[in-house]
Scaffold this motif. Structure first.
Motif, PDB file in Angstrom:
ATOM      1  N   MET A 174      -6.811  38.218  -5.246  1.00 23.05           N
ATOM      2  CA  MET A 174      -6.362  38.395  -4.047  1.00 23.05           C
ATOM      3  C   MET A 174      -6.733  37.747  -2.932  1.00 23.05           C
ATOM      4  SD  MET A 174      -6.739  42.055  -2.384  1.00 23.05           S
ATOM      5  CE  MET A 174      -6.043  43.061  -3.586  1.00 23.05           C
ATOM      6  N   LEU A 175      -6.170  37.476  -1.949  1.00 21.55           N
ATOM      7  CA  LEU A 175      -6.539  36.713  -0.710  1.00 21.55           C
ATOM      8  C   LEU A 175      -6.441  37.617   0.594  1.00 21.55           C
ATOM      9  CD1 LEU A 175      -4.877  33.461  -1.668  1.00 21.55           C
ATOM     10  CD2 LEU A 175      -7.229  33.969  -1.924  1.00 21.55           C
ATOM     11  N   ALA A 176      -7.024  37.229   1.518  1.00 16.66           N
ATOM     12  CA  ALA A 176      -6.856  38.166   2.747  1.00 16.66           C
ATOM     13  C   ALA A 176      -5.474  38.077   3.381  1.00 16.66           C
ATOM     14  CB  ALA A 176      -7.839  37.427   4.074  1.00 16.66           C
ATOM     15  N   GLY A 177      -4.664  37.032   3.170  1.00 18.07           N
ATOM     16  CA  GLY A 177      -3.311  36.986   3.476  1.00 18.07           C
ATOM     17  C   GLY A 177      -2.325  38.145   2.827  1.00 18.07           C
ATOM     18  N   ASP A 178      -2.912  38.647   1.684  1.00 18.78           N
ATOM     19  CA  ASP A 178      -2.312  39.262   0.914  1.00 18.78           C
ATOM     20  C   ASP A 178      -2.146  40.934   1.585  1.00 18.78           C
ATOM     21  OD1 ASP A 178      -1.398  37.664  -1.265  1.00 18.78           O
ATOM     22  OD2 ASP A 178      -3.417  37.926  -2.069  1.00 18.78           O
ATOM     23  N   VAL A 179      -2.867  41.071   2.350  1.00 19.86           N
ATOM     24  CA  VAL A 179      -3.193  42.550   2.881  1.00 19.86           C
ATOM     25  C   VAL A 179      -1.698  43.043   3.318  1.00 19.86           C
ATOM     26  CG1 VAL A 179      -4.353  43.963   4.441  1.00 19.86           C
ATOM     27  CG2 VAL A 179      -5.552  42.512   2.987  1.00 19.86           C
TER      28      VAL A 179
END
Length: 167
Positions: A1-6
């Motif tokens: 998971m990456l911050a851009g997935d939120v």
């Protein structure tokens, strides 16, 4: 998971859960910051403008005490944590029945084992208890009235459950 997935995760959870269970972007960012190797997404290449997120899993090392409350940021993870706490696993409707949830759980459990965690725990929503029992989880006794209060936030018939790793 990456911050851009939120953003995709927020959209996915609204498809999976009733309003009272929805958690904020800050919650997901908090858990990702504390335990990046325990937070996962399943996605697919999607045409421009279409979200390819199929599902997500939020987990982290825990101490097997009371489960954490919903949508509450943690300042840190417990020192000496011995459990892998599976906080949330959701699959969008168009991907249900494709094995996405099981793939997320297996990948995250493998990572938990690599990090030395040997037991898993979770709070099962009432509607999912049968699923988690089939996965080897059993209700977990935690002394004190605090457990009932924590579980109430997860809805009726929620249960705190645990099992040995590996899955």
């Amino acid at each position: 998971m990456l911050a851009g997935d939120v953003d995709g995760i927020l959209a996915a959870q609204t498809l999976a859960y009733p309003d009272f269970l929805l958690e904020s972007a800050g919650f997901f960012q908090n858990r990702l910051a504390l335990a990046p190797s325990h937070c996962w997404v399943a996605d697919t290449a999607a045409p421009a403008g279409r979200d390819g997120l199929l599902g997500y899993l939020i987990s982290y090392p825990w101490d097997a005490g009371l489960p954490p409350a919903l949508d509450v940021a943690l300042e840190s993870l417990p020192a000496g944590a011995d459990h892998w706490f599976l906080h949330d696993c959701a699959v969008v409707p168009r991907a249900q029945g494709l094995g996405v949830g099981q793939a997320l759980v297996r990948a995250a459990a493998g990572s938990a084992l690599e990090h030395g965690l040997r037991r898993a725990s979770l709070v099962s929503l009432g509607s999912a208890t049968g699923y988690w029992r089939r996965q080897g989880y059993a209700p977990m006794a935690v002394a004190g009235a605090g457990l009932a209060a924590k579980l109430a936030g997860y809805g009726p018939q929620a249960q705190y459950m645990a099992r040995e790793l590996p899955l």
